[in-house]
Design a protein around this motif. Sequence first.
Motif, PDB file in Angstrom:
ATOM      1  N   GLY A  57      11.249 -14.300  -0.616  1.00  0.00           N
ATOM      2  CA  GLY A  57       9.936 -14.592  -0.046  1.00  0.00           C
ATOM      3  C   GLY A  57       9.213 -13.309   0.262  1.00  0.00           C
ATOM      4  O   GLY A  57       9.622 -12.217  -0.154  1.00  0.00           O
ATOM      5  N   GLY A  58       8.120 -13.423   0.983  1.00  0.00           N
ATOM      6  CA  GLY A  58       7.377 -12.235   1.377  1.00  0.00           C
ATOM      7  C   GLY A  58       6.412 -11.771   0.308  1.00  0.00           C
ATOM      8  O   GLY A  58       6.224 -12.414  -0.723  1.00  0.00           O
ATOM      9  N   SER A  59       5.811 -10.601   0.542  1.00  0.00           N
ATOM     10  CA  SER A  59       4.767 -10.086  -0.330  1.00  0.00           C
ATOM     11  C   SER A  59       5.001  -8.614  -0.634  1.00  0.00           C
ATOM     12  O   SER A  59       5.248  -7.825   0.268  1.00  0.00           O
ATOM     13  CB  SER A  59       3.402 -10.257   0.349  1.00  0.00           C
ATOM     14  OG  SER A  59       2.395  -9.567  -0.345  1.00  0.00           O
ATOM     15  N   ILE A  60       4.934  -8.262  -1.911  1.00  0.00           N
ATOM     16  CA  ILE A  60       4.931  -6.865  -2.341  1.00  0.00           C
ATOM     17  C   ILE A  60       3.584  -6.650  -3.000  1.00  0.00           C
ATOM     18  O   ILE A  60       3.338  -7.123  -4.111  1.00  0.00           O
ATOM     19  CB  ILE A  60       6.096  -6.567  -3.295  1.00  0.00           C
ATOM     20  CG1 ILE A  60       7.421  -6.895  -2.608  1.00  0.00           C
ATOM     21  CG2 ILE A  60       6.072  -5.117  -3.721  1.00  0.00           C
ATOM     22  CD1 ILE A  60       8.634  -6.681  -3.469  1.00  0.00           C
ATOM     23  N   ASP A  67       0.800  -1.234   0.000  1.00  0.00           N
ATOM     24  CA  ASP A  67       0.000   0.000   0.000  1.00  0.00           C
ATOM     25  C   ASP A  67       0.829   1.278   0.000  1.00  0.00           C
ATOM     26  O   ASP A  67       0.452   2.278   0.606  1.00  0.00           O
ATOM     27  CB  ASP A  67      -0.951   0.007   1.204  1.00  0.00           C
ATOM     28  CG  ASP A  67      -1.956  -1.135   1.138  1.00  0.00           C
ATOM     29  OD1 ASP A  67      -2.550  -1.314   0.057  1.00  0.00           O
ATOM     30  OD2 ASP A  67      -2.118  -1.835   2.145  1.00  0.00           O
ATOM     31  N   ASN A  68       1.968   1.267  -0.688  1.00  0.00           N
ATOM     32  CA  ASN A  68       2.732   2.492  -0.879  1.00  0.00           C
ATOM     33  C   ASN A  68       2.271   3.187  -2.155  1.00  0.00           C
ATOM     34  O   ASN A  68       1.777   2.560  -3.077  1.00  0.00           O
ATOM     35  CB  ASN A  68       4.224   2.175  -0.971  1.00  0.00           C
ATOM     36  CG  ASN A  68       4.748   1.530   0.297  1.00  0.00           C
ATOM     37  OD1 ASN A  68       4.913   2.187   1.308  1.00  0.00           O
ATOM     38  ND2 ASN A  68       4.998   0.229   0.238  1.00  0.00           N
ATOM     39  N   GLU A  69       2.455   4.501  -2.221  1.00  0.00           N
ATOM     40  CA  GLU A  69       2.030   5.248  -3.400  1.00  0.00           C
ATOM     41  C   GLU A  69       3.054   6.319  -3.720  1.00  0.00           C
ATOM     42  O   GLU A  69       3.510   7.045  -2.840  1.00  0.00           O
ATOM     43  CB  GLU A  69       0.659   5.889  -3.164  1.00  0.00           C
ATOM     44  CG  GLU A  69       0.110   6.605  -4.382  1.00  0.00           C
ATOM     45  CD  GLU A  69      -1.325   7.041  -4.181  1.00  0.00           C
ATOM     46  OE1 GLU A  69      -1.595   8.241  -4.360  1.00  0.00           O
ATOM     47  OE2 GLU A  69      -2.170   6.183  -3.858  1.00  0.00           O
ATOM     48  N   GLY A 122       8.265 -15.702  -3.043  1.00  0.00           N
ATOM     49  CA  GLY A 122       7.431 -14.563  -2.701  1.00  0.00           C
ATOM     50  C   GLY A 122       6.486 -14.181  -3.824  1.00  0.00           C
ATOM     51  O   GLY A 122       6.383 -14.868  -4.848  1.00  0.00           O
ATOM     52  N   SER A 123       5.798 -13.058  -3.634  1.00  0.00           N
ATOM     53  CA  SER A 123       4.818 -12.620  -4.618  1.00  0.00           C
ATOM     54  C   SER A 123       4.872 -11.117  -4.824  1.00  0.00           C
ATOM     55  O   SER A 123       5.108 -10.353  -3.886  1.00  0.00           O
ATOM     56  CB  SER A 123       3.411 -13.030  -4.182  1.00  0.00           C
ATOM     57  OG  SER A 123       3.029 -12.373  -2.991  1.00  0.00           O
ATOM     58  N   ILE A 124       4.636 -10.713  -6.070  1.00  0.00           N
ATOM     59  CA  ILE A 124       4.484  -9.311  -6.443  1.00  0.00           C
ATOM     60  C   ILE A 124       3.118  -9.212  -7.099  1.00  0.00           C
ATOM     61  O   ILE A 124       2.920  -9.657  -8.229  1.00  0.00           O
ATOM     62  CB  ILE A 124       5.603  -8.874  -7.410  1.00  0.00           C
ATOM     63  CG1 ILE A 124       6.971  -9.014  -6.729  1.00  0.00           C
ATOM     64  CG2 ILE A 124       5.386  -7.444  -7.880  1.00  0.00           C
ATOM     65  CD1 ILE A 124       8.137  -8.751  -7.641  1.00  0.00           C
TER      66      ILE A 124
END
Length: 274
Positions: A32-35, A3-5, A65-67
């Motif tokens: 890993g992780g989520s963007i 949720d960055n803008e 991870g996922s983008i």
Amino acid sequence: LDDNEVLPYKAGGAIFGDGSTSGTNISVNIYGGSIYSNKTIQTSAYNINGGVIYLNNASFYMEGGSISKNSIEYSTRKVDRYPRGGGIYVKNGRTTLNGGIISENYAEQGGGIYIDKGSATIGDTKIISNTAKSSAGGIYNTGDLTLKGGLISENKTLVDTAEGGGVTNSPIGTMVIEAGSIINNTSISSGGGINNSGILTIKGGKISNNTARIGGGIYNSRGLNGSIVTAPGTIIMEGGEISSNTTIKKGGGGIYSRGGIITIKKGSIINNKA
């Protein structure tokens, strides 16, 4: 990184790296992780790129991870300005994807990934359900792209003149398919699986179940710089399979070639429909 803008004149909704300065080395490695759900908004007359990741003269590596659900959009459209790379934008760099998921990202060109020159190698990565308004729902390539595996699927373009549901290989792009699947992608206009105006070599893998108005599997055309023809799009098929692709209005269920060159040595072109 959620949720960055980023607002006008900037790029990279979550990560920005510029290694063009002499002596600067930049690398981004994702294991890993989520963007998720980052956004870049263009309001200027300049091209602003990279909905979530923008890299210039840098290396990008991903194996997990996922983008997902990131975007780059404009609030006021300028002529000949195309926000590029909803998920990832890499310029003059080296991209290696060996795992993870890039999904549901959005841009004008290159909904999932935009390779601006440089090189990219894709292994066991899923590039799925990304959207581009005008070109390349999954990947837009102007560099050297090698597909060694992975899945490019369910990507799409939106407008009547759009091209390359799965991949667009530009007039200056080189693409080699050794393995992997480009399946179930959709283009409103041309090239459901691949829109090629550069050099495309098919050694293995599968281009299947893609749909477009013309060139269900592959649309092959002349390279253009404005109205000037730069070179014919070239396909060299040495293996692999082009199967069960469909056009919904015009010709070329498997391949449609307009002013390009095709050399077929091996492989299968089967069960396509126009």
